[in-house]
Design a protein around this motif. Sequence first.
Motif, short mmCIF file in Angstrom:
data_model
loop_
_atom_site.label_atom_id
_atom_site.label_comp_id
_atom_site.label_asym_id
_atom_site.label_seq_id
_atom_site.Cartn_x
_atom_site.Cartn_y
_atom_site.Cartn_z
N TRP A 25 7.03 2.38 -0.85
CA TRP A 25 5.79 1.68 -0.53
C TRP A 25 5.81 1.30 0.95
O TRP A 25 6.85 1.36 1.61
CB TRP A 25 5.61 0.43 -1.39
CG TRP A 25 6.69 -0.59 -1.20
CD1 TRP A 25 6.72 -1.62 -0.30
CD2 TRP A 25 7.93 -0.66 -1.92
NE1 TRP A 25 7.88 -2.33 -0.41
CE2 TRP A 25 8.65 -1.76 -1.39
CE3 TRP A 25 8.50 0.08 -2.93
CZ2 TRP A 25 9.91 -2.12 -1.87
CZ3 TRP A 25 9.76 -0.28 -3.40
CH2 TRP A 25 10.44 -1.38 -2.87
N GLU A 26 4.67 0.90 1.46
CA GLU A 26 4.56 0.40 2.82
C GLU A 26 4.79 -1.11 2.80
O GLU A 26 4.10 -1.83 2.07
CB GLU A 26 3.18 0.72 3.37
CG GLU A 26 3.07 0.44 4.82
CD GLU A 26 2.39 1.57 5.58
OE1 GLU A 26 1.93 1.28 6.67
OE2 GLU A 26 2.32 2.70 5.08
N THR A 43 0.84 -1.20 0.00
CA THR A 43 0.00 0.00 0.00
C THR A 43 0.88 1.25 0.00
O THR A 43 2.09 1.17 0.18
CB THR A 43 -0.92 0.02 1.23
OG1 THR A 43 -0.11 -0.06 2.41
CG2 THR A 43 -1.90 -1.14 1.21
N ASN A 44 0.25 2.39 -0.18
CA ASN A 44 0.91 3.70 -0.17
C ASN A 44 2.10 3.76 -1.13
O ASN A 44 3.17 4.25 -0.77
CB ASN A 44 1.36 4.08 1.25
CG ASN A 44 0.18 4.26 2.17
OD1 ASN A 44 -0.90 4.67 1.77
ND2 ASN A 44 0.37 3.93 3.44
N SER A 95 4.30 5.31 -3.71
CA SER A 95 4.54 6.69 -4.12
C SER A 95 6.02 6.84 -4.43
O SER A 95 6.66 5.87 -4.80
CB SER A 95 4.08 7.67 -3.03
OG SER A 95 4.82 7.47 -1.85
#
Length: 194
Positions: free
Chosen positions: A72-73, A56-57, A59
Amino acid sequence: PEVVNGRTHKATVVDLSPWVEYEFRVVASNSVGIGEPSRPSALLKTKAAVPVVAPTNVSGGGGSRSELVITWEPVPEELQNGEGFGYIIMFRPLGSTTWIKAVVASVEASKYVYRNESITPLSPFEVKVGVYNNEGEGTLSSITIVYSGEDEPQIAPAGASALSVSAMEVEVSWQPIAWNRHTGRVLGYEVRQL
């Protein structure tokens, strides 16, 4: 939990997570109530499976000239579904049809930096990050737009002028540099005296 008939001495437990250790207890019940639970069973680890949760996340951005920084996470251990876990990074210049693929074989990784002298500063890239383990490749994240690193501004401010305000002060003014892909974001100006 499912209630099992009193004459049955085994049950199948479903909807468990892959590659997770579980222990089980059994409780007897009748019309009067529920008895004491059994001692816990020995720990049992479920079999590994292909990971199904994408990072997730996703960027990125920043970095130096000629770099594409992707972040990323990390996926938590309980969702990695097996040994040999890592990340698959896929990216391409916006408008291109060919994906560039990189593999990061680290469970804790949360960043990948692609370096290439041919990258134009502040170029948009389509990026997606996926997962894999020893069982195979899993899910990819949705596409995110990430910009390559900036270069230092290539143009000097124009129209510099100075006005004497007092014996100890001079007011300096100039025209701002307009933003474009080649100048990047101007975060500030430096006034130097000669």
